[in-house]
Design a protein around this motif. Sequence first.
Motif, PDB file in Angstrom:
ATOM      1  N   ASP A  76     -53.366   2.841 -95.204  1.00  0.00           N
ATOM      2  CA  ASP A  76     -52.807   4.174 -94.878  1.00  0.00           C
ATOM      3  C   ASP A  76     -53.845   4.863 -94.063  1.00  0.00           C
ATOM      4  O   ASP A  76     -54.938   5.374 -94.453  1.00  0.00           O
ATOM      5  CB  ASP A  76     -52.638   5.186 -96.060  1.00  0.00           C
ATOM      6  CG  ASP A  76     -52.067   6.374 -95.729  1.00  0.00           C
ATOM      7  OD1 ASP A  76     -52.559   6.898 -94.930  1.00  0.00           O
ATOM      8  OD2 ASP A  76     -51.051   6.769 -96.491  1.00  0.00           O
ATOM      9  N   THR A  81     -52.135  14.360 -89.005  1.00  0.00           N
ATOM     10  CA  THR A  81     -50.859  13.634 -89.559  1.00  0.00           C
ATOM     11  C   THR A  81     -49.615  14.457 -89.364  1.00  0.00           C
ATOM     12  O   THR A  81     -49.590  15.655 -89.362  1.00  0.00           O
ATOM     13  CB  THR A  81     -50.988  13.108 -90.962  1.00  0.00           C
ATOM     14  OG1 THR A  81     -51.488  14.466 -91.693  1.00  0.00           O
ATOM     15  CG2 THR A  81     -52.072  12.061 -91.086  1.00  0.00           C
ATOM     16  N   THR A 113     -45.429  14.270 -90.797  1.00  0.00           N
ATOM     17  CA  THR A 113     -44.422  13.742 -91.589  1.00  0.00           C
ATOM     18  C   THR A 113     -43.092  13.993 -90.849  1.00  0.00           C
ATOM     19  O   THR A 113     -42.665  14.950 -90.282  1.00  0.00           O
ATOM     20  CB  THR A 113     -44.455  13.958 -93.039  1.00  0.00           C
ATOM     21  OG1 THR A 113     -43.910  15.468 -92.941  1.00  0.00           O
ATOM     22  CG2 THR A 113     -45.759  14.020 -93.801  1.00  0.00           C
ATOM     23  N   GLU A 126     -41.573  17.176 -91.990  1.00  0.00           N
ATOM     24  CA  GLU A 126     -42.100  18.340 -91.035  1.00  0.00           C
ATOM     25  C   GLU A 126     -41.795  18.393 -89.615  1.00  0.00           C
ATOM     26  O   GLU A 126     -41.026  19.489 -89.031  1.00  0.00           O
ATOM     27  CB  GLU A 126     -43.731  18.421 -91.057  1.00  0.00           C
ATOM     28  CG  GLU A 126     -44.214  19.185 -89.939  1.00  0.00           C
ATOM     29  CD  GLU A 126     -45.850  18.952 -89.783  1.00  0.00           C
ATOM     30  OE1 GLU A 126     -46.433  19.888 -89.053  1.00  0.00           O
ATOM     31  OE2 GLU A 126     -46.266  17.990 -90.096  1.00  0.00           O
ATOM     32  N   ALA A 156     -48.589   5.528 -89.582  1.00  0.00           N
ATOM     33  CA  ALA A 156     -49.818   5.877 -90.421  1.00  0.00           C
ATOM     34  C   ALA A 156     -49.757   4.269 -91.113  1.00  0.00           C
ATOM     35  O   ALA A 156     -51.336   4.093 -91.449  1.00  0.00           O
ATOM     36  CB  ALA A 156     -49.577   6.835 -91.555  1.00  0.00           C
ATOM     37  N   ARG A 157     -48.950   3.711 -91.653  1.00  0.00           N
ATOM     38  CA  ARG A 157     -49.148   2.462 -92.424  1.00  0.00           C
ATOM     39  C   ARG A 157     -48.462   1.310 -91.785  1.00  0.00           C
ATOM     40  O   ARG A 157     -48.069   0.359 -92.417  1.00  0.00           O
ATOM     41  CB  ARG A 157     -48.589   2.771 -93.903  1.00  0.00           C
ATOM     42  CG  ARG A 157     -49.165   3.849 -94.509  1.00  0.00           C
ATOM     43  CD  ARG A 157     -48.280   4.296 -95.775  1.00  0.00           C
ATOM     44  NE  ARG A 157     -47.242   5.128 -95.115  1.00  0.00           N
ATOM     45  CZ  ARG A 157     -46.547   6.077 -95.837  1.00  0.00           C
ATOM     46  NH1 ARG A 157     -46.721   6.165 -97.168  1.00  0.00           N
ATOM     47  NH2 ARG A 157     -45.736   6.888 -95.338  1.00  0.00           N
ATOM     48  N   LEU A 192     -41.794   7.066 -85.953  1.00  0.00           N
ATOM     49  CA  LEU A 192     -40.985   7.422 -87.011  1.00  0.00           C
ATOM     50  C   LEU A 192     -40.071   6.178 -87.394  1.00  0.00           C
ATOM     51  O   LEU A 192     -39.578   6.349 -88.653  1.00  0.00           O
ATOM     52  CB  LEU A 192     -40.388   9.020 -87.016  1.00  0.00           C
ATOM     53  CG  LEU A 192     -41.351   9.913 -87.124  1.00  0.00           C
ATOM     54  CD1 LEU A 192     -40.802  11.262 -86.620  1.00  0.00           C
ATOM     55  CD2 LEU A 192     -41.998  10.061 -88.466  1.00  0.00           C
ATOM     56  N   ASP A 201     -42.358   4.321 -89.995  1.00  0.00           N
ATOM     57  CA  ASP A 201     -43.104   5.075 -91.210  1.00  0.00           C
ATOM     58  C   ASP A 201     -42.845   6.400 -91.043  1.00  0.00           C
ATOM     59  O   ASP A 201     -42.624   7.173 -90.035  1.00  0.00           O
ATOM     60  CB  ASP A 201     -44.725   4.827 -90.935  1.00  0.00           C
ATOM     61  CG  ASP A 201     -45.262   5.070 -92.109  1.00  0.00           C
ATOM     62  OD1 ASP A 201     -44.870   6.120 -92.869  1.00  0.00           O
ATOM     63  OD2 ASP A 201     -46.459   4.362 -92.393  1.00  0.00           O
ATOM     64  N   LYS A 204     -44.556   8.477 -92.134  1.00  0.00           N
ATOM     65  CA  LYS A 204     -45.890   9.494 -91.907  1.00  0.00           C
ATOM     66  C   LYS A 204     -46.530   8.809 -90.573  1.00  0.00           C
ATOM     67  O   LYS A 204     -46.667   7.719 -90.543  1.00  0.00           O
ATOM     68  CB  LYS A 204     -46.735   9.441 -93.040  1.00  0.00           C
ATOM     69  CG  LYS A 204     -48.069  10.164 -92.792  1.00  0.00           C
ATOM     70  CD  LYS A 204     -48.879  10.321 -94.098  1.00  0.00           C
ATOM     71  CE  LYS A 204     -49.671   9.179 -94.816  1.00  0.00           C
ATOM     72  NZ  LYS A 204     -50.586   9.468 -95.865  1.00  0.00           N
TER      73      LYS A 204
END
Length: 374
Positions: free
Chosen positions: A149, A169, A171, A174, A198-199, A223, A226, A228
């Motif tokens: 992460d 970051t 999400t 959001e 992120a990952r 997105l 991930d 995030k």
Amino acid sequence: MNAPTGRRIRVAVVFGGRSSEHAISCVTAGSVLRVLDRERYDVIPIGIAPDGRWVLEADDPDRHAITAPDQLPSVDGDRSPVTLTRTGSGTEIVVSDAAAPPQALGDVDVVFPLLHGPWGEDGTIQGMLEMAGVRYVGAGVLASAVSMDKAYMKVVLAAAGLPVLPWTTVTAREWEADPAPARARVAALGYPAFVKPARGGSSIGISKAHDAGELDAAVEAALLHDPKVLIEVSAEGAREVECGVLESLDGGVDTTVPAEIRITGDHEFYDFEAKYLPDEATELDVPAVLPEGKTEELRALAAEAFLAVGCEGLARVDFFLMADGSLVVNELNTMPGFTPLSMFPQMWAATGVDYPALVDRLIALAMQRGTGLR
């Protein structure tokens, strides 16, 4: 490093997986399968199909190679299923087949998880192996999860006093509810900016947003991989330099000579094609030619990052050498690219540890380390 009964050490090479880096994991496995000494090791290749099925894969390095840009290797999920079963004496591999009774292949001494990305490099399989009570190569649960992460990795590195680039970051929740605050945070960071899952890994899903007009598309692309997304300022004019870290058998930490990646041609950054596909315009300098004192500084920072995250076994630490001469930690990979042509093995070869010796050392480290809290 002898197996408990004096037999050959039984190594389960686990590869493939559910992440977008499935094919790269297969390529890595092919390279390791090619160099494992069959007089020392009893090798069992276990593939995880893209849908999550565990199967007994072919012990054939050539089957797990990239043969063309549009022909990436993949685990065959229709092969015989396998399971790891805890017994009174250890953990053994059981092969199931509809046409025959289950077959036990014997106790596993160590698992070599050659998985890249989520559901493998992120602490998930490490946790499963801890529960199964079987030794494994590489970092433990927490270090794997934190390093996977990128946002939390930056938090840990910054808390340890290590230099990182400014970031924010976003999400999926959001972004879908109200993207305006995220756009404002990125504007405060400044453009150009890199937008990343992120990952994720292998540069899959990464875009460079040169201005606000390119941000939305970049976030949407990330997105897809991930929920995030990490967004960080672009290190304009910086050099990309890497360093390999490896535990020593006496409990210390060793580092490699640094190496530099130089991107030419039509690639603006080190994307998937530049990393893995043949004939791409990427030049590697091993060792990197750095200003006086920077090699020693970089190697020391790499060891600090390894210890700050709590890594074990191996890691590749990536840096930016900024235009002003300062070093910034970009990221830390607990299962870096691991073919003989990848940067991590090349750096170790230049430091005096060739590819077969590197594989042997990682297995030896795993064999001397138990499972559980450590």
